[in-house]
Design an enzyme around this catalytic site. Structure first.
Site, PDB file in Angstrom:
ATOM      1  N   ARG A 265      16.562  21.919  -1.386  1.00  0.00           N
ATOM      2  CA  ARG A 265      17.439  21.110  -0.529  1.00  0.00           C
ATOM      3  C   ARG A 265      18.823  21.029  -1.189  1.00  0.00           C
ATOM      4  O   ARG A 265      18.955  20.465  -2.268  1.00  0.00           O
ATOM      5  CB  ARG A 265      16.848  19.708  -0.355  1.00  0.00           C
TER       6      ARG A 265
ATOM      7  N   HIS B 190      26.737  15.486   2.834  1.00  0.00           N
ATOM      8  CA  HIS B 190      26.294  14.626   1.731  1.00  0.00           C
ATOM      9  C   HIS B 190      27.540  13.965   1.118  1.00  0.00           C
ATOM     10  O   HIS B 190      27.916  14.226  -0.020  1.00  0.00           O
ATOM     11  CB  HIS B 190      25.522  15.455   0.696  1.00  0.00           C
TER      12      HIS B 190
ATOM     13  N   GLU C 152      21.792   9.485   3.606  1.00  0.00           N
ATOM     14  CA  GLU C 152      21.986   8.078   3.226  1.00  0.00           C
ATOM     15  C   GLU C 152      23.205   7.402   3.838  1.00  0.00           C
ATOM     16  O   GLU C 152      24.230   7.207   3.175  1.00  0.00           O
ATOM     17  CB  GLU C 152      22.054   7.956   1.698  1.00  0.00           C
TER      18      GLU C 152
ATOM     19  N   ASN D 130      14.612   8.985   1.330  1.00  0.00           N
ATOM     20  CA  ASN D 130      15.017   8.937  -0.079  1.00  0.00           C
ATOM     21  C   ASN D 130      14.524   7.610  -0.629  1.00  0.00           C
ATOM     22  O   ASN D 130      14.975   6.544  -0.195  1.00  0.00           O
ATOM     23  CB  ASN D 130      16.544   8.994  -0.224  1.00  0.00           C
TER      24      ASN D 130
ATOM     25  N   TYR E  87      13.472   5.427  -4.236  1.00  0.00           N
ATOM     26  CA  TYR E  87      13.481   5.392  -5.705  1.00  0.00           C
ATOM     27  C   TYR E  87      12.858   4.131  -6.288  1.00  0.00           C
ATOM     28  O   TYR E  87      12.262   4.175  -7.338  1.00  0.00           O
ATOM     29  CB  TYR E  87      14.935   5.451  -6.221  1.00  0.00           C
TER      30      TYR E  87
ATOM     31  N   GLU F 109      14.118  12.688  -1.394  1.00  0.00           N
ATOM     32  CA  GLU F 109      14.572  12.394  -2.757  1.00  0.00           C
ATOM     33  C   GLU F 109      13.653  11.373  -3.405  1.00  0.00           C
ATOM     34  O   GLU F 109      13.208  10.425  -2.747  1.00  0.00           O
ATOM     35  CB  GLU F 109      15.985  11.795  -2.778  1.00  0.00           C
TER      36      GLU F 109
END
Ligand code: NOJ
Length: 492
Positions: free
Chosen positions: A100, A146, A191, A331, A333, A399
């Protein structure tokens, strides 16, 4: 089996359960794909070479180097513009199914508007990268945007100005025309919350604007419309012949109630609505969540904003938005603890609109990024929430990763993080039937972490930024991920 042998096996099993959080015999489904991700500004360098135009990040960091912790920028970064063949070799060695990466809008359309000219050298760069990937059996998964907005468009308001929507759609159309025969997975945006809320409201990312409580909503609105129009255009003009899939990457932390109290549970739900459903509900159902609209409209009214700070979609836009995805990119985390705030947030602001205070448990392990705590169960909880609330869409984890302040090769903390988070992905699939189709580690290599510069390293591969060669060296986590990919299971 003799007793000591049984004991040895039992304790090995217990150890595995302890280390990975799960029995090791769970496997990722056959169709499940593994990849790694990067983005153009963070790795390419060559910011003004071969006809590339200036992006908002180029522009702002040249004008204000002090906004980056170590006063660096992405002018050279990992120099992937020149070293992409070496990167593809690493990817091949890692054994990933896909890579990606993002395309820099200003490499293709230097001044942002297609009618102001396109750049053959930039077009050739991505064409070569795609060919190199395919020649090595790696699928390109392309992020169209991005965060690196053309500066010419930023200068007239960027994502606050709705004229950017048509420029974005023209740029996306060009990418489909150029690469659509070879690229079968597209992500329109990465995002919204980061480039919109942090870019236009809290001033932490380019263009570092502080239109608190207003800018982020306006940017998100325009970007969502650009997403929907691009999806519609792809379906009408390309899908039949190119047979590709389009999604988008939306980030979220898991919102965990701080205590078991009903109030904290409500606070966590509110936080998740503002942090996640706000972006995804329009894509799934055609509009912002009703409760979110009510709250922001009500507050706006009493703050003297007529119309509301939250823009409204037209009937036509709602129609385009609803169902505008083939798959959803996540994404994820970290996790935060939620409770109602007792102190007042600045008003107006998204924080104040939401009203929830977030914190970390003191026992959590924190990475080199202060916001990133290791809380593996959060991964499972987000996936289960998506399954239960969004009708179990095909979900690609676009991600997930861990940062360190050093670039040591024996990166045990990163390995532990990946193992524990992947174990929760397995749990989500096996125990809850979540439709997770793949997983992407962030990131292939240490790179330019936006306003944190090179101080937070997320790579599976070390990059020597002191050397003009930007020498790459795989870390231990690289080899661990290689083994996981090869076996489609967690192996200790
Ligand atoms: C989110 C972003 O997509 C990526 O650019 C960033 O480097 C990582 N997460 C880590 O913060």
């Amino acid at each position: 089996m003799t007793l000591p042998t049984i004991w040895r096996f039992t304790s090995l099993f217990t150890l595995l359960v302890f280390v990975t959080g799960e029995p090791s015999n769970r496997t990722f489904p056959n169709h499940f794909k593994f990849g790694v991700a990067t983005s153009a500004y963070q790795i390419e360098g060559a910011w003004n070479e071969d006809g590339k135009g200036e992006s908002n990040w180029d522009h702002f960091l040249h004008q204000h180097p002090e906004v980056v912790v170590d006063k660096t920028n992405g002018d050279v970064a990992c120099d992937s513009y020149h070293k992409y063949k070496e990167d593809v070799k690493l990817l091949k060695d890692l054994g990933v199914d896909f890579y990606r990466f993002s395309i820099a809008w200003t490499r293709i359309v230097p001044l942002g508007r297609k009618d102001s000219g396109i750049n053959p050298d930039g077009i050739a760069y991505y064409s070569n990268l795609i060919d190199e990937l395919l020649a090595n059996g790696i699928e390109p998964y392309v992020t169209i945007f991005h965060w690196d907005t053309p500066q010419t468009l930023e200068a007239v308001g960027g994502w606050l100005n709705s004229t950017i929507i048509d420029h974005y759609v023209s740029y996306a159309r060009l990418l489909f025309e150029l690469y659509g025969e070879r690229v079968k997975h597209w992500l329109t945006f990465n995002e919204f919350s980061q480039f919109c809320e942090e870019g236009y409201s809290t001033g932490k990312k380019a263009p570092f604007k502080t239109l608190v409580g207003v800018g982020g909503y306006q940017c998100t609105h325009n970007a969502l419309i650009a997403h929907a129009k691009t999806f519609d255009m792809y379906v009408k003009e390309f899908k039949y012949t190119q047979k590709g899939l389009i999604g988008l990457s939306v980030d979220t932390a898991w919102a965990e109630p701080k205590t078991d109290s009903i109030l904290d549970k409500l606070a966590a739900e509110e936080e998740f609505m503002f942090d996640y459903a706000y972006y995804l509900h329009p894509i799934m159902a055609g509009d912002y969540p009703a409760a979110l609209k009510r709250k922001i409209n009500f507050k706006s009214f009493f703050q003297g904003y007529h119309p509301s700070r939250l823009p409204k979609f037209s009937r036509q836009e709602k129609k385009l938005l609803k169902g505008s995805f083939d798959f959803i990119g996540l994404n994820h985390y970290t996790t935060s603890l939620c409770s109602w705030s007792t102190t007042k947030f600045p008003s107006p602001s998204k924080l104040d609109d939401c009203g929830v205070k977030q914190s970390q448990d003191p026992s959590w392990k924190i990475s080199a990024s202060p916001w990133l705590a290791q809380v593996p169960y959060g991964m499972r909880k987000v996936l289960v929430w998506i399954k239960e609330n969004l009708n179990n869409p095909p979900l690609l984890i676009t991600e997930n990763g861990w940062s360190t302040s050093d670039s040591n090769l024996d990166d045990e903390d990163r390995m532990e993080y990946y193992k524990k988070y992947l174990a929760e992905v397995l749990n989500a699939i096996h125990d809850h039937g979540c439709n997770v189709i793949g997983y992407t580690a962030w990131s292939l290599m240490d790179n330019m972490e936006w306003a944190s510069g090179y101080t937070e390293k997320f790579g599976l591969v070390r990059v020597d930024f002191a050397s003009p060669n930007r020498t790459r060296t795989p870390k231990d986590s690289f080899y661990m991920y290689q083994t996981i990919i090869k076996n489609k299971k967690l192996i200790d």
